[in-house]
Design a protein around this motif. Structure first.
Motif, PDB file in Angstrom:
ATOM      1  N   THR A   1      -0.935   2.841   0.781  1.00  0.00           N
ATOM      2  CA  THR A   1      -2.181   3.774   1.673  1.00  0.00           C
ATOM      3  C   THR A   1      -1.347   5.008   2.227  1.00  0.00           C
TER       4      THR A   1
ATOM      5  N   ARG B   1      -0.566  -3.271  -0.251  1.00  0.00           N
ATOM      6  CA  ARG B   1      -1.604  -2.268  -0.350  1.00  0.00           C
ATOM      7  C   ARG B   1      -1.652  -1.348   0.898  1.00  0.00           C
TER       8      ARG B   1
ATOM      9  N   ASN C   1      -2.464   6.881   9.593  1.00  0.00           N
ATOM     10  CA  ASN C   1      -2.438   5.967   8.585  1.00  0.00           C
ATOM     11  C   ASN C   1      -3.151   4.542   8.790  1.00  0.00           C
TER      12      ASN C   1
ATOM     13  N   VAL D   1      -6.217   3.218   6.549  1.00  0.00           N
ATOM     14  CA  VAL D   1      -6.230   1.709   6.080  1.00  0.00           C
ATOM     15  C   VAL D   1      -7.521   1.136   6.601  1.00  0.00           C
TER      16      VAL D   1
ATOM     17  N   LYS E   1      -1.571   9.023   4.159  1.00  0.00           N
ATOM     18  CA  LYS E   1      -2.459   9.865   4.817  1.00  0.00           C
ATOM     19  C   LYS E   1      -1.927  11.224   5.117  1.00  0.00           C
TER      20      LYS E   1
END
Length: 329
Positions: free
Chosen positions: A327, A323, A118, A122, A329
């Protein structure tokens, strides 16, 4: 008087290093790069790799000379020297930049990333680029984001398996207000201290413990004097490879492009080395008798609400938190 001393110290280093040194001709440049970690450490080797790529891109005109093992000073000192153009390139953690580049603060918030994957997603995307761009108004050029691993607590006294075990213990932290407040919020006592002083601090009992990732815990030999390592993984605060804006402005646009491209290419090398080093470092410390404790982080995460309220204290920073959390993953 303080400013005079700072300027004098900077001038002395500038004289010793020659700033962005020119070689046989005005077109040949050697960029001096600083790192607190030793030779062989993934960030050090990644910057060396960047230098090789850059040399190839510029036909040998631009080279990178890496000064490892805090030869040019601890992170706080080298950050100032980089701003003045005494040091051209610098690999530092985001944390000591928090008061200089506010956007870096969000990436250092406890448990902001859910995993290594993750964090990488980002930092490789628009959020990472926005954070790097925020360095320029402060006198630096953000070139690339490196891993810093998941930081966890280790100490010389006892196993830590719950938040209650931290109460009253003295832990070294990076020289960062956020890290101080985070440790204090967990009921421990934070002691800001330069990285190079941690081993002796643990050895003499000045501090009970510290917090860092596997490679740092192993390469610094801290496991020799603090054998209890607890996997709370409270921070994945990244590293930045940055350049002095003064040094950057001396380059042609073409050379600036080459530097930026070489830095980006070094990220893949850094991650390859990092993943291998994490596994190797964990095995080294376990074989040496370090005791590894798993932790349920739920109580740790719950204690972080005041930290988010204090440090994500503007609409811009709150938006950045959102934000990142959006995000996946």
């Amino acid at each position: 008087m303080g400013m005079i001393r700072t300027f004098a110290a900077t001038l002395a280093v500038a004289t010793a290093l020659g700033g962005m040194a020119t070689a046989a001709s005005a077109q040949e440049i050697t960029l001096r790069s600083s790192d607190t970690h030793p030779d062989g450490y993934p960030t050090v080797e990644a910057v060396k790799f960047m230098g090789e790529v850059l040399k190839e891109k510029t036909g040998g005109r631009i080279a990178v000379q890496v000064f490892a093992s805090h030869q040019l000073g601890e992170e706080k000192e080298t950050i100032e020297q980089t701003k003045f153009g005494v040091i051209d390139l610098n690999r530092v953690n985001f944390a000591p930049m928090n008061g200089i580049v506010k956007a870096t603060t969000v990436a250092c918030l406890p448990y902001i990333f859910t995993s290594k994957e993750n964090m990488r997603a980002v930092m490789d995307g628009p959020i990472g680029e926005d954070i790097l761009k925020a360095f320029e108004p402060a006198g630096y050029v953000g070139l690339a984001v490196y891993d810093s691993g998941a930081r966890s607590f280790y100490n010389s006294k006892k196993p830590i398996t719950s938040i209650d075990d931290l109460k009253g213990m003295k832990f070294r932290v990076i020289q960062s207000d956020l890290f101080v407040d985070m440790v204090n919020a967990l009921g421990a006592n934070a002691t800001p201290m330069a990285y190079g002083e941690v081993y002796s601090g643990l050895q003499t009992g000045l501090i009970d413990g510290a917090e860092n990732n596997w490679p740092s815990y192993e390469s610094s030999k801290h496991y020799e004097v603090a054998k209890f390592y607890s996997l709370d993984q409270h921070s994945q605060c990244p590293e930045v490879l940055m350049m002095s804006k003064i040094s950057w402005d001396k380059l042609t646009p073409e050379d600036q492009t080459a530097v930026r491209e070489a830095a980006k290419e070094s990220v893949g090398k850094m991650r390859e080395l990092w993943d291998a080093q994490e596994a190797k470092s964990r095995k080294v410390v376990e074989d040496a008798g370090a005791e590894i404790n798993e932790i349920d982080p739920a109580a740790f995460i719950a204690a972080m609400d005041p930290i988010y309220a204090k440090y994500a204290d503007t609409p811009e920073l709150q938006d950045l938190v959102k934000r990142i959390r959006d995000t996946q993953k």
